[in-house]
Design a protein around this motif. Sequence first.
Motif, PDB file in Angstrom:
ATOM      1  N   ALA A  86      19.199  30.941  70.811  1.00 55.65           N
ATOM      2  CA  ALA A  86      17.946  31.576  70.398  1.00 55.65           C
ATOM      3  C   ALA A  86      17.736  31.465  68.893  1.00 55.65           C
ATOM      4  N   LEU A  87      18.790  31.683  68.115  1.00 55.16           N
ATOM      5  CA  LEU A  87      18.664  31.556  66.662  1.00 55.16           C
ATOM      6  C   LEU A  87      18.400  30.116  66.248  1.00 55.16           C
ATOM      7  N   ALA A  88      18.992  29.171  66.942  1.00 52.04           N
ATOM      8  CA  ALA A  88      18.724  27.761  66.648  1.00 52.04           C
ATOM      9  C   ALA A  88      17.255  27.441  66.899  1.00 52.04           C
ATOM     10  N   ARG A  89      16.709  27.978  67.979  1.00 52.69           N
ATOM     11  CA  ARG A  89      15.299  27.734  68.297  1.00 52.69           C
ATOM     12  C   ARG A  89      14.384  28.313  67.225  1.00 52.69           C
ATOM     13  N   ILE A  90      14.721  29.488  66.721  1.00 49.72           N
ATOM     14  CA  ILE A  90      13.913  30.116  65.674  1.00 49.72           C
ATOM     15  C   ILE A  90      13.924  29.266  64.404  1.00 49.72           C
ATOM     16  N   PHE A  91      15.070  28.701  64.089  1.00 51.22           N
ATOM     17  CA  PHE A  91      15.200  27.913  62.862  1.00 51.22           C
ATOM     18  C   PHE A  91      14.943  26.433  63.114  1.00 51.22           C
ATOM     19  N   SER A  92      13.998  26.142  63.989  1.00 52.79           N
ATOM     20  CA  SER A  92      13.489  24.789  64.257  1.00 52.79           C
ATOM     21  C   SER A  92      14.505  23.849  64.886  1.00 52.79           C
ATOM     22  N   GLY A  93      15.477  24.393  65.532  1.00 59.41           N
ATOM     23  CA  GLY A  93      16.429  23.557  66.255  1.00 59.41           C
ATOM     24  C   GLY A  93      16.075  23.521  67.731  1.00 59.41           C
ATOM     25  N   ARG A  94      16.893  22.877  68.495  1.00 61.58           N
ATOM     26  CA  ARG A  94      16.704  22.823  69.940  1.00 61.58           C
ATOM     27  C   ARG A  94      17.593  23.867  70.602  1.00 61.58           C
ATOM     28  N   PHE A  95      17.012  24.539  71.587  1.00 60.39           N
ATOM     29  CA  PHE A  95      17.743  25.608  72.262  1.00 60.39           C
ATOM     30  C   PHE A  95      19.003  25.082  72.934  1.00 60.39           C
ATOM     31  N   LEU A  96      18.911  23.954  73.626  1.00 61.52           N
ATOM     32  CA  LEU A  96      20.080  23.429  74.345  1.00 61.52           C
ATOM     33  C   LEU A  96      21.184  22.987  73.387  1.00 61.52           C
ATOM     34  N   ASN A  97      20.812  22.432  72.245  1.00 59.86           N
ATOM     35  CA  ASN A  97      21.826  22.087  71.245  1.00 59.86           C
ATOM     36  C   ASN A  97      22.503  23.344  70.714  1.00 59.86           C
ATOM     37  N   GLY A  98      21.705  24.361  70.429  1.00 57.68           N
ATOM     38  CA  GLY A  98      22.265  25.633  69.975  1.00 57.68           C
ATOM     39  C   GLY A  98      23.136  26.277  71.021  1.00 57.68           C
ATOM     40  N   LEU A  99      22.714  26.152  72.285  1.00 63.43           N
ATOM     41  CA  LEU A  99      23.505  26.699  73.386  1.00 63.43           C
ATOM     42  C   LEU A  99      24.853  25.986  73.496  1.00 63.43           C
ATOM     43  N   ALA A 100      24.842  24.666  73.357  1.00 60.75           N
ATOM     44  CA  ALA A 100      26.092  23.900  73.418  1.00 60.75           C
ATOM     45  C   ALA A 100      27.019  24.275  72.267  1.00 60.75           C
ATOM     46  N   VAL A 101      26.461  24.381  71.080  1.00 55.73           N
ATOM     47  CA  VAL A 101      27.265  24.786  69.920  1.00 55.73           C
ATOM     48  C   VAL A 101      27.773  26.211  70.111  1.00 55.73           C
ATOM     49  N   GLY A 102      26.921  27.081  70.647  1.00 55.51           N
ATOM     50  CA  GLY A 102      27.322  28.459  70.898  1.00 55.51           C
ATOM     51  C   GLY A 102      28.438  28.577  71.916  1.00 55.51           C
ATOM     52  N   LEU A 103      28.397  27.746  72.962  1.00 53.67           N
ATOM     53  CA  LEU A 103      29.485  27.752  73.939  1.00 53.67           C
ATOM     54  C   LEU A 103      30.795  27.293  73.305  1.00 53.67           C
ATOM     55  N   ALA A 104      30.723  26.230  72.529  1.00 58.14           N
ATOM     56  CA  ALA A 104      31.933  25.747  71.848  1.00 58.14           C
ATOM     57  C   ALA A 104      32.460  26.802  70.875  1.00 58.14           C
ATOM     58  N   LEU A 105      31.557  27.409  70.130  1.00 54.81           N
ATOM     59  CA  LEU A 105      31.947  28.449  69.181  1.00 54.81           C
ATOM     60  C   LEU A 105      32.522  29.656  69.911  1.00 54.81           C
ATOM     61  N   GLY A 106      31.861  30.062  70.996  1.00 54.89           N
ATOM     62  CA  GLY A 106      32.326  31.224  71.756  1.00 54.89           C
ATOM     63  C   GLY A 106      33.707  31.015  72.352  1.00 54.89           C
ATOM     64  N   PHE A 107      33.908  29.861  73.002  1.00 52.82           N
ATOM     65  CA  PHE A 107      35.229  29.580  73.584  1.00 52.82           C
ATOM     66  C   PHE A 107      36.289  29.417  72.497  1.00 52.82           C
ATOM     67  N   GLY A 108      35.927  28.753  71.410  1.00 55.78           N
ATOM     68  CA  GLY A 108      36.882  28.558  70.312  1.00 55.78           C
ATOM     69  C   GLY A 108      37.306  29.871  69.682  1.00 55.78           C
ATOM     70  N   LEU A 109      36.347  30.729  69.376  1.00 53.76           N
ATOM     71  CA  LEU A 109      36.675  32.020  68.776  1.00 53.76           C
ATOM     72  C   LEU A 109      37.397  32.936  69.762  1.00 53.76           C
ATOM     73  N   PHE A 110      37.004  32.858  71.039  1.00 47.32           N
ATOM     74  CA  PHE A 110      37.689  33.659  72.057  1.00 47.32           C
ATOM     75  C   PHE A 110      39.166  33.267  72.121  1.00 47.32           C
ATOM     76  N   GLY A 111      39.431  31.967  72.138  1.00 43.51           N
ATOM     77  CA  GLY A 111      40.810  31.496  72.150  1.00 43.51           C
ATOM     78  C   GLY A 111      41.568  31.878  70.892  1.00 43.51           C
TER      79      GLY A 111
END
Length: 75
Positions: free
Chosen positions: A30-55
Amino acid sequence: QGLCLLILLGYAAALSIVGFVLSTALATGALARIFSGRFLNGLAVGLALGFGLFGLFSLGFGLELPVGLLFGGEW
């Protein structure tokens, strides 16, 4: 500014329901979409970030992050 604040408040509210990884992915998308990015790209980065930080926090620091009610977590 107001929309970013609403997303971050929604992120905090969603942590206990959908867990750290999914709420991080959705908020990042959602934040990526607000800042002129693509939602799916932001979602992919968010998943990687979420799993990485969770680990990192779980295995590296021994801290528990919320897994969410949807995934068997406790309230």
